[in-house]
Design a protein around this motif. Sequence first.
Motif, PDB file in Angstrom:
ATOM      1  N   ALA A   1       0.877  -1.401   0.151  1.00 57.70           N
ATOM      2  CA  ALA A   1      -0.074  -0.162   0.282  1.00 57.70           C
ATOM      3  C   ALA A   1       0.914   1.059  -0.621  1.00 57.70           C
ATOM      4  O   ALA A   1      -0.098   2.345   0.103  1.00 57.70           O
ATOM      5  CB  ALA A   1      -0.448   0.151   1.050  1.00 57.70           C
ATOM      6  N   TRP A   2       2.075   1.257  -0.018  1.00 59.92           N
ATOM      7  CA  TRP A   2       3.083   2.657   0.156  1.00 59.92           C
ATOM      8  C   TRP A   2       3.380   3.077  -0.873  1.00 59.92           C
ATOM      9  O   TRP A   2       2.686   2.772  -2.377  1.00 59.92           O
ATOM     10  CB  TRP A   2       4.408   1.761   0.665  1.00 59.92           C
ATOM     11  CG  TRP A   2       5.589   2.597   0.819  1.00 59.92           C
ATOM     12  CD1 TRP A   2       5.315   3.807   1.294  1.00 59.92           C
ATOM     13  CD2 TRP A   2       6.653   2.496  -0.011  1.00 59.92           C
ATOM     14  NE1 TRP A   2       6.434   4.814   0.802  1.00 59.92           N
ATOM     15  CE2 TRP A   2       7.396   3.440   0.726  1.00 59.92           C
ATOM     16  CE3 TRP A   2       7.545   1.355  -0.224  1.00 59.92           C
ATOM     17  CZ2 TRP A   2       8.914   3.933   0.091  1.00 59.92           C
ATOM     18  CZ3 TRP A   2       9.125   1.586  -0.864  1.00 59.92           C
ATOM     19  CH2 TRP A   2       9.531   2.981   0.069  1.00 59.92           C
ATOM     20  N   ASP A   3       3.244   4.248  -0.631  1.00 62.12           N
ATOM     21  CA  ASP A   3       3.140   5.278  -2.006  1.00 62.12           C
ATOM     22  C   ASP A   3       4.338   5.292  -2.473  1.00 62.12           C
ATOM     23  O   ASP A   3       4.628   6.355  -3.747  1.00 62.12           O
ATOM     24  CB  ASP A   3       2.632   6.388  -2.055  1.00 62.12           C
ATOM     25  CG  ASP A   3       3.395   7.672  -1.288  1.00 62.12           C
ATOM     26  OD1 ASP A   3       4.229   7.011   0.001  1.00 62.12           O
ATOM     27  OD2 ASP A   3       2.674   7.916  -0.810  1.00 62.12           O
ATOM     28  N   ASN A   4       5.635   4.446  -2.200  1.00 63.09           N
ATOM     29  CA  ASN A   4       7.615   4.724  -2.713  1.00 63.09           C
ATOM     30  C   ASN A   4       7.754   6.123  -2.319  1.00 63.09           C
ATOM     31  O   ASN A   4       8.401   7.062  -3.175  1.00 63.09           O
ATOM     32  CB  ASN A   4       6.864   4.274  -4.132  1.00 63.09           C
ATOM     33  CG  ASN A   4       6.896   2.526  -4.222  1.00 63.09           C
ATOM     34  OD1 ASN A   4       6.658   1.945  -3.616  1.00 63.09           O
ATOM     35  ND2 ASN A   4       6.430   2.472  -5.494  1.00 63.09           N
ATOM     36  N   THR A   5       7.348   6.992  -1.621  1.00 67.47           N
ATOM     37  CA  THR A   5       7.476   8.194  -1.042  1.00 67.47           C
ATOM     38  C   THR A   5       8.446   7.992   0.707  1.00 67.47           C
ATOM     39  O   THR A   5       8.003   7.046   1.257  1.00 67.47           O
ATOM     40  CB  THR A   5       6.739   9.526  -1.252  1.00 67.47           C
ATOM     41  OG1 THR A   5       6.223   9.414   0.040  1.00 67.47           O
ATOM     42  CG2 THR A   5       5.845   9.400  -2.389  1.00 67.47           C
ATOM     43  N   GLY A   6       9.318   9.219   0.606  1.00 69.41           N
ATOM     44  CA  GLY A   6       9.527   9.552   2.442  1.00 69.41           C
ATOM     45  C   GLY A   6       9.045  10.745   2.509  1.00 69.41           C
ATOM     46  O   GLY A   6       9.699  11.122   3.658  1.00 69.41           O
ATOM     47  N   ASN A   7       7.937  11.059   2.036  1.00 64.43           N
ATOM     48  CA  ASN A   7       7.083  11.854   3.032  1.00 64.43           C
ATOM     49  C   ASN A   7       6.754  11.603   4.897  1.00 64.43           C
ATOM     50  O   ASN A   7       6.463  10.350   4.965  1.00 64.43           O
ATOM     51  CB  ASN A   7       6.077  12.151   2.761  1.00 64.43           C
ATOM     52  CG  ASN A   7       6.234  13.120   0.901  1.00 64.43           C
ATOM     53  OD1 ASN A   7       6.827  13.543   0.831  1.00 64.43           O
ATOM     54  ND2 ASN A   7       5.996  12.813   0.005  1.00 64.43           N
ATOM     55  N   LEU A   8       6.584  12.847   4.704  1.00 66.87           N
ATOM     56  CA  LEU A   8       6.179  12.966   6.184  1.00 66.87           C
ATOM     57  C   LEU A   8       5.121  11.723   6.816  1.00 66.87           C
ATOM     58  O   LEU A   8       4.573  10.797   8.209  1.00 66.87           O
ATOM     59  CB  LEU A   8       5.747  13.665   7.190  1.00 66.87           C
ATOM     60  CG  LEU A   8       7.262  14.502   7.075  1.00 66.87           C
ATOM     61  CD1 LEU A   8       6.418  15.928   8.035  1.00 66.87           C
ATOM     62  CD2 LEU A   8       8.115  14.050   8.259  1.00 66.87           C
ATOM     63  N   ASP A   9       3.808  11.324   6.064  1.00 69.31           N
ATOM     64  CA  ASP A   9       3.204  10.463   6.107  1.00 69.31           C
ATOM     65  C   ASP A   9       3.163   9.554   4.911  1.00 69.31           C
ATOM     66  O   ASP A   9       1.653   8.763   5.668  1.00 69.31           O
ATOM     67  CB  ASP A   9       1.217  11.450   5.660  1.00 69.31           C
ATOM     68  CG  ASP A   9       1.579  11.892   3.836  1.00 69.31           C
ATOM     69  OD1 ASP A   9       2.609  11.637   3.697  1.00 69.31           O
ATOM     70  OD2 ASP A   9       0.107  11.515   3.536  1.00 69.31           O
ATOM     71  N   ALA A  10       3.763   8.540   4.785  1.00 71.54           N
ATOM     72  CA  ALA A  10       4.066   7.764   3.851  1.00 71.54           C
ATOM     73  C   ALA A  10       4.688   6.689   5.387  1.00 71.54           C
ATOM     74  O   ALA A  10       4.478   6.706   6.239  1.00 71.54           O
ATOM     75  CB  ALA A  10       5.614   7.909   3.051  1.00 71.54           C
ATOM     76  N   VAL A  11       3.203   5.429   5.415  1.00 71.86           N
ATOM     77  CA  VAL A  11       2.999   4.585   5.391  1.00 71.86           C
ATOM     78  C   VAL A  11       4.015   3.305   5.355  1.00 71.86           C
ATOM     79  O   VAL A  11       4.006   2.818   3.744  1.00 71.86           O
ATOM     80  CB  VAL A  11       2.549   3.980   6.296  1.00 71.86           C
ATOM     81  CG1 VAL A  11       2.262   2.959   7.207  1.00 71.86           C
ATOM     82  CG2 VAL A  11       1.016   4.833   6.739  1.00 71.86           C
ATOM     83  N   GLY A  12       5.632   2.477   5.663  1.00 71.23           N
ATOM     84  CA  GLY A  12       5.960   1.947   4.531  1.00 71.23           C
ATOM     85  C   GLY A  12       7.257   2.129   4.527  1.00 71.23           C
ATOM     86  O   GLY A  12       8.263   1.375   4.023  1.00 71.23           O
ATOM     87  N   ALA A  13       7.725   3.753   4.387  1.00 66.34           N
ATOM     88  CA  ALA A  13       9.367   4.009   3.498  1.00 66.34           C
ATOM     89  C   ALA A  13       9.712   3.200   4.882  1.00 66.34           C
ATOM     90  O   ALA A  13      11.381   3.167   4.634  1.00 66.34           O
ATOM     91  CB  ALA A  13       9.481   5.412   3.905  1.00 66.34           C
ATOM     92  N   HIS A  14       9.780   3.253   5.914  1.00 63.43           N
ATOM     93  CA  HIS A  14      10.625   2.682   6.875  1.00 63.43           C
ATOM     94  C   HIS A  14      11.838   1.532   7.117  1.00 63.43           C
ATOM     95  O   HIS A  14      12.096   0.754   7.374  1.00 63.43           O
ATOM     96  CB  HIS A  14      10.184   2.928   8.521  1.00 63.43           C
ATOM     97  CG  HIS A  14       9.181   2.563   8.889  1.00 63.43           C
ATOM     98  ND1 HIS A  14       8.177   2.939   8.608  1.00 63.43           N
ATOM     99  CD2 HIS A  14       9.299   1.925  10.017  1.00 63.43           C
ATOM    100  CE1 HIS A  14       7.132   1.863   9.224  1.00 63.43           C
ATOM    101  NE2 HIS A  14       7.567   1.487  10.405  1.00 63.43           N
ATOM    102  N   VAL A  15       9.722   0.422   6.550  1.00 61.38           N
ATOM    103  CA  VAL A  15       9.925  -1.105   5.922  1.00 61.38           C
ATOM    104  C   VAL A  15      11.214  -0.871   5.405  1.00 61.38           C
ATOM    105  O   VAL A  15      11.636  -1.667   5.059  1.00 61.38           O
ATOM    106  CB  VAL A  15       8.548  -1.232   5.967  1.00 61.38           C
ATOM    107  CG1 VAL A  15       9.102  -3.140   6.336  1.00 61.38           C
ATOM    108  CG2 VAL A  15       8.077  -1.589   7.342  1.00 61.38           C
TER     109      VAL A  15
END
Length: 801
Positions: free
Chosen positions: A621-635
């Motif tokens: 489901a992650w949008d492939n960005t490192g924006n503050l509201d991105a869920v999954g970027a750290h994974v």
Amino acid sequence: MHLPFQRRRLTQLSLLAIAVTLSACKIGGSSSDNNDAPAQTSYKATIERTTFGIPHITADDMGGAGYGHGYAIAEDNLCVLADAFVTFNGERSRYFGPDAQAATMGTFGTPPNLEADFFFRLLTNQEAVSAFKQEQPDDLMELTRGFAAGYSRYVEEIQDGEHAGRHADCRNAEWLQTIDEDDVLRRLIALNLAASSANWVTEITSAQPPAPAAAAARTLSAPVAQASQALDADRAAVGREEGIGSNTLAFGGDSTGTGRSLLFANPHWYLLGVDRFYQLHMTVPGKLDISGASIMGAPMVLMGFNDNIAWAHTVSTARRFTLYQLQLKAGDPTTYVKDGVDQPLTAHEITVQVMGDDSNLSDVTRTLYSSEYGPMINLSGLGLPGWSSAAAYTLRDANLENTRAFQNFFAFDQAESLDDFYAKAKEYVGIPWVNTTAIGRDDARALYSDITVVPNVPDSMLAGCLVPGLGQAVLGLVPGLPLLDGSRAACDWKTDTDSAQPGTFGPGNLPSLLSTAYVANMNDSYWLSNPEQPLTGYAGIIGREDYAQSLRTRMGHTLVRDRLNSADGLNGALASSENIRDITLNSRNYSAEQFKTQVLATVCDPEPAGAELQACQVLSAWDNTGNLDAVGAHVWTAFWEALQTKLAAQPALNPYAVPFDANDPINTPRGLSSDAGVQTLVQQSFSEAVAQLQTDGVALDATLGEVQFYLKPGEQIPQYGGEGSEGYFTVLRNSYMHVVEFPEGEPVSAYTLLSHSQSSDPASPNYADYTEAYSDKQWHRFPFTREQIEAELVSTTEISQ
């Protein structure tokens, strides 16, 4: 005003010898004035601060401009600067003890205090400062003296009890001292060495001849196997810390559609310590009107804009030094033989004051050595040969001989057009270790330039001058860095007919490009400053050609292509200030865009259980960005880092389905290999990343803003973006940034950000405000004109002496 080339050349021939002649020199304090003009002794400046505490300094002369700058930066960053002047004076052991290290990393790393002291006392001693000063023009020296006077005025005010509550870390410290022009020049010399000698502090200070009983068997070459991975490319680059570097994009008139150009500057620089940026604006009517950023302690703007020119810098791939192997005289490890003639090394007996556990001071004396090339260097800790009875190693540093660097920057400050700017780059050839991009008013072109100080070692020298075996091994580990034979004058650096400095390339043999489309650099070489107009045919010591680009470089060019091809979801197909400000902070992750689908097919099919299943759902489901509201970027970051570590341990394993193609360098290599070994590493990396996040107590479905914060002590301000090695163009170490254009018939239009804020003093109102604006992606419309400054005015300070 600047000195003619011939006079500069003659002085530079002896600068290195002078720099390391003194054995036990006086560090700090005043010295005689080596310039013809009488030293300025009275100063006056007006400091107007606008939003975020940015100082706009107005003065009648260069001395006054420096005076205002020195006072303002001390007001904001006194303790950091005071600590740094102790460092560059070689006095850390006296005040902080010999074994401690600087609290923050700078361009010279964090060596033990005693090693730092010996390093700076060897290379930035009083003779080096005097020789450097002799070459500086009057206006630059006026600026420098004024800076020292302004800084010192603020120190005296603090010591008199003024500015209550400010600078608690140093206001009562013994090491808080006033400074003079020599202290500022010493700081400039040290900054010159950021991509060369400063990377080898302990190797230089530990270089000692062998004890007679421990002398090695006489051999002039070592097995190639001795070359260790510890000698890697990072050891020869600025900072030796992941993330140090920069991005820049400069669009010509064809890409803006206006016939005028547009510039984006994006250093990834130090967020703490003396090597971070300071934003300011200096005006001397009729002579100077420059805004931008200086690295703290440098009195002029190093990257910025005036009403006619704007420029940016990125760290260049060119090497600024070479290593030499010396053939030693039989029975005498402090004499080398060159073309059959004995050449004694120069011994430098240096004494450093050291504070003991009882707070009493004692002297520590060490003898260091130099050759005609420069300081001796101990490479044994890197798996390379040490100083034996047969051979020793020395370093020649082009920037230890470069007196023109800050003349060149200061000339850029005063450039009146792009042609003028380009001409100054080719005249001085003084920029020490960065690429430059630039644009000018009413000019459709964008400039890329690596016209910098580079040792003149053409590829044609290598066959006859590389140390057999070991030289090739070093080149393999650090592309472009030659280990040369110091036993023959034929292997000395060459000089071109247009060289501004003996032993360096002239501008005719250095890469540059003018384009009406665009130019860019993301710390790869000059080769693809514009992929449609590749630069080729330059010496390997400057950079590589036809090689795979970093993921950050590919992301940068992809952002440009997507903008100009209308593929980024924004309106139109042209570059504008507004959309470039948006695009450059959008935090797209190139590795995820290229590989996530295949990775998920490997690790999520068949469906895993437990936490790995949740990680698959999050990444899908992650949008492939490192924006503050991105869920999954750290994974993804945890997975990618684990995978790269495993791949580095198996260099023979090719992870890509499509190999690198020099004819398609932005899109290759691509695709994940179906090789079973690669697939196994992907699965292992995913499992380990998920397990580690659980161990660390980090929720898999956390937003990035919940787990990634700005590095300012005492502050937890959410931070977007990521590491360039992961394919982020929006890098965690973004520091000073500007987007500049010259609208027709209007003043310069500039938007800026300073991610770490103006002040390092927690008691300052400007300690975190700019950082918060950066976190919110709120670009600051910079007030440049008199009317704009007055409309945004926060405070005014008049100072004089």
